[in-house]
Write an enzyme that holds these catalytic residues in place. Structure first.
Site, mmCIF file in Angstrom:
data_model
loop_
_atom_site.group_PDB
_atom_site.id
_atom_site.type_symbol
_atom_site.label_atom_id
_atom_site.label_comp_id
_atom_site.label_asym_id
_atom_site.label_seq_id
_atom_site.Cartn_x
_atom_site.Cartn_y
_atom_site.Cartn_z
ATOM 1 N N GLU A 185 0.867 -1.183 0.000
ATOM 2 C CA GLU A 185 0.000 0.000 0.000
ATOM 3 C C GLU A 185 0.899 1.226 0.000
ATOM 4 O O GLU A 185 1.671 1.441 0.926
ATOM 5 C CB GLU A 185 -0.935 0.002 1.214
ATOM 6 C CG GLU A 185 -2.085 -0.984 1.055
ATOM 7 C CD GLU A 185 -3.172 -0.868 2.113
ATOM 8 O OE1 GLU A 185 -4.138 -1.638 2.034
ATOM 9 O OE2 GLU A 185 -3.058 -0.021 3.027
ATOM 10 N N ASP A 205 -5.363 10.206 9.874
ATOM 11 C CA ASP A 205 -4.048 9.724 10.284
ATOM 12 C C ASP A 205 -3.552 10.377 11.560
ATOM 13 O O ASP A 205 -3.792 11.564 11.814
ATOM 14 C CB ASP A 205 -3.032 9.971 9.161
ATOM 15 C CG ASP A 205 -3.227 9.008 8.005
ATOM 16 O OD1 ASP A 205 -3.091 7.785 8.238
ATOM 17 O OD2 ASP A 205 -3.545 9.460 6.893
#
Lengths: 406, 270
Positions: free
Chosen positions: B49, B60
């Site tokens: 990824e 995040d």
């Protein structure tokens, strides 16, 4: 104005997925989807619940002090030499700005949903103070996220929030302003989604926030409409309000959208001038994109990275804008313009000196444009400026610009 | 069958679990990314990824926020990231690459142009954190037409009705977010994950990869036992942050992290 918006068209917006034309929607990570859908469902029920509405109206009357006056600024009108200038005095609300209309409404929703922990983002600190205030009143735990740069330039409001019992989290990431505060508030929400209610302060964010903030702020325009008819027997010819995220402007505009003769002007922060790139005017100089859960006009670079913004006023220092404004711009129902930091400061001084009313620096943008616009209009016309907040919080900034230590 | 589907099917036939490392493209420097991708494969990665840096990564935690800032300081753009995949493909045409990021850089590039360039470069899947299937009506067909797998997130808060709907929109695999929080937080509860993933397996035939909170061989094995693969992100990105100066040292450090996870996962093989 050539666009005729019917009741029917207006009540169909936003659509079931939160879209205003191409804008709005719900662009968030999966963890938040369930909360947003629950919030939407509960809110749409409460919107129809007379008991909820009665409680909201009572709080606005007895706690906020509504209705706020619609004041004829006689001397300002004379000095300007154009249309009659009227001021909608949201600065006289409890906590000193329009923001509290929305926090009262959302805190009621939070209580109904049984959430005990409240989070909020703030730029100038007005929404943070308004959130901390309702949390104090209802005994709710309150966390306010604020960009580290704003913590510095709005230290008075930071202290007010602390006195009210809120925890203020200075956000050091990114550009250390409002957009980064919103990022961190979203991150906190994802981490405490079970017990936390996020009170968003503006008409941006994922659906249903642009809808519910608009509904709670619409009291501004509803009152103005009634007051104008009572006092002058007619509707205003033009409405002027500043636009950061756009909550005070949508609150003023929305109840007039079906009145074709009423022109609308949203005033963005032109900063050092649109041509310098140092501004916060996405509707005037940005393009559509996706940020903070909705599609709207944004300030971004050619690669889709969100651009840094500049404004003398922390509350307008935001690269996006509410999706309903983006739609109103595209269909041509409202006009979006900008004034520079310097023009806003002139507006601040003028209203202070001529009317004895000290506006917030955000509001000063609307004042500056309103005066300019009124001068171009006929004397029998009527222009309303939304005085969205008072300027006490900005005294330090003004003094600093004047080179004065206080 | 797409490259992702092929790899996951082979693993399943062998009774093995997928190891899916995440790194942010352009971190610590755009020139380093392709080399790091090859190192990840050597250390046992089945799928990579590759994070597309964004200025406002709302989902995040601090570790990946800082990685985005480092990558953006060097001007890493979505076009460049696609270029990195193209470069990677010169030496590796087996390991699937999934681009993971936020919607706005794709919107700015233009969805059609993005889908064309990604497919042409050898990208295999797209995972857009802030794009739920409800908003993907225009985009998803562009991906499908170019055989790009659309990977969507499932979360602990996703109700059954949505799990079914999201799985229907997904191809390749679904990504189960192991806890309510941002990347890099350490609060995974393996029992809860096991129960939810078993439940997801009842509703879809797609493989289920689990990410968020996997940081060592122990957590990899625990999660691997109940899923089809583990996604490892923040602990790798944190290692990159601490070894920015020396690329060779960095590759060794990443290998030292991934190897034990690979071994732990393979020890589960029946």
């Amino acid at each position: 104005m050539s666009v005729k918006l019917t009741e029917e068209m207006l009540s169909a917006l936003p659509d079931a997925r939160g879209h205003f034309g191409a804008y709005g929607g719900r662009f968030v990570s999966e963890t938040l989807m369930d909360s947003l859908m629950t919030l939407e469902k509960e809110y749409l029920q409460m919107k129809k619940d007379p008991e909820f509405q009665a409680k909201f109206d009572k709080d606005l009357a007895d706690y906020v002090g509504r209705p706020s006056p619609l004041y004829f600024a006689e001397r300002l009108t004379r000095e300007t030499g154009g249309a009659q200038i009227w001021l909608k005095r949201e600065d006289l609300n409890h906590t000193g700005a329009h923001k509290v209309n929305n926090t009262i409404g959302q805190a009621l929703l939070a209580s109904f949903l049984g959430k005990k922990r409240i989070i909020a983002e703030t730029g100038a600190g007005q929404h943070g103070v308004a959130t901390a205030t309702v949390c104090a009143r209802l005994g709710l735990e309150c966390h306010v996220f604020m960009g580290a740069e704003d913590v510095q330039r709005q230290s008075l409001n930071v202290y007010r929030m602390k006195l009210l019992g809120a925890q203020v989290h200075a956000v050091e990431s990114g550009t250390r302003t409002l957009k980064d505060a919103m990022n961190d508030a979203m991150r906190d929400w994802v981490s405490h989604v079970d017990d936390t209610f996020y009170i968003i302060g503006t008409v941006a964010g994922p659906h249903p926030y642009p809808l519910l903030v608009r509904d709670f702020q619409s009291v501004i325009g509803r009152e103005t409409r009634r007051q104008a008819l009572d006092k002058t027997g007619k509707l205003p010819d033009a409405l002027v309000a500043c636009v950061g995220g756009g909550s005070n402007a949508i609150g003023m505009f929305y109840p007039f959208l079906g009145d074709e003769t009423v022109e609308m002007y949203g005033v963005e922060a032109g900063g050092l001038g649109i041509e310098t790139g140092q501004h916060a005017a996405p509707l005037c100089a940005g393009r559509p994109g996706v940020l903070h859960g909705n599609r709207t006009y944004l300030m971004e670079d050619e690669n889709g990275q969100i651009a840094g913004t500049h404004s003398v006023s922390a509350g307008l220092d935001y690269p996006g804008v509410g999706p309903e404004h983006a739609w109103l711009k595209d269909i041509g129902r409202a006009n979006y313009v900008s004034v520079t930091d310097d023009e806003a400061l002139d507006g601040f001084r003028m209203l202070t000196r001529v009317e004895g009313i000290m506006p917030a620096l955000e509001t000063a943008h609307a004042v500056a444009y309103g005066v300019k616009k009124a001068a171009e209009m006929d004397k029998d016309q009527m222009l309303v400026i939304n005085i969205s907040g008072r300027g006490d919080k900005d005294i330090h900034t003004i003094a600093q610009l004047d080179g004065i230590e206080i | 069958m797409s490259r992702i589907q092929g790899v996951l099917k082979d693993l399943k036939d062998q009774g093995r679990k997928a190891l899916i490392p995440y790194i942010t493209a352009g971190d610590p420097h755009p020139d380093a990314t392709v080399g790091l991708m090859h190192s990840l494969v050597e250390a046992g990665a089945d799928i990579i990824e590759l994070g597309v840096p964004f200025s406002d990564p709302m989902a995040d935690g601090p570790v990946i926020q800082l990685a985005c800032e480092r990558a953006l300081k060097h001007g890493t753009s979505l076009r460049q990231v696609i270029g990195m995949v193209k470069e990677f493909r010169k030496e590796d045409d087996k390991t699937p690459v999934v681009l993971m990021g936020y919607l706005n850089p794709m919107e700015a590039m233009g969805y059609e142009a993005f889908a064309d360039a990604a497919a042409d470069a050898g990208v295999d899947g797209i995972l857009t954190v802030d794009l739920p299937p409800e908003e993907a009506d225009d985009v998803a067909p562009l991906f499908a037409r170019r055989k790009l797998d659309a990977i969507f997130l499932l979360a602990p808060t996703t109700i059954d009705e949505r799990i079914r709907a999201i799985a229907e929109h997904s191809s390749g695999y679904v990504y189960y977010v192991s806890f309510k929080g941002v990347t890099g937080a350490a609060k995974i509860n393996v029992d809860e994950v096991a129960a939810k993933v078993a439940h997801i397996h009842e509703m879809t035939a797609l493989p289920v990869g689990v990410g968020f909170g996997i940081r060592d061989a122990e957590t990899a094995a625990a999660v691997g036992r109940v899923s089809d693969g583990v996604i490892v992100g923040s602990v790798l990105v944190d290692t990159i942050a601490r070894n920015q100066a020396d690329t060779e040292e960095l590759k060794r450090a990443l290998t030292d992290l991934l190897h034990p996870m690979r071994e732990a996962l393979d020890s589960l093989a029946s």
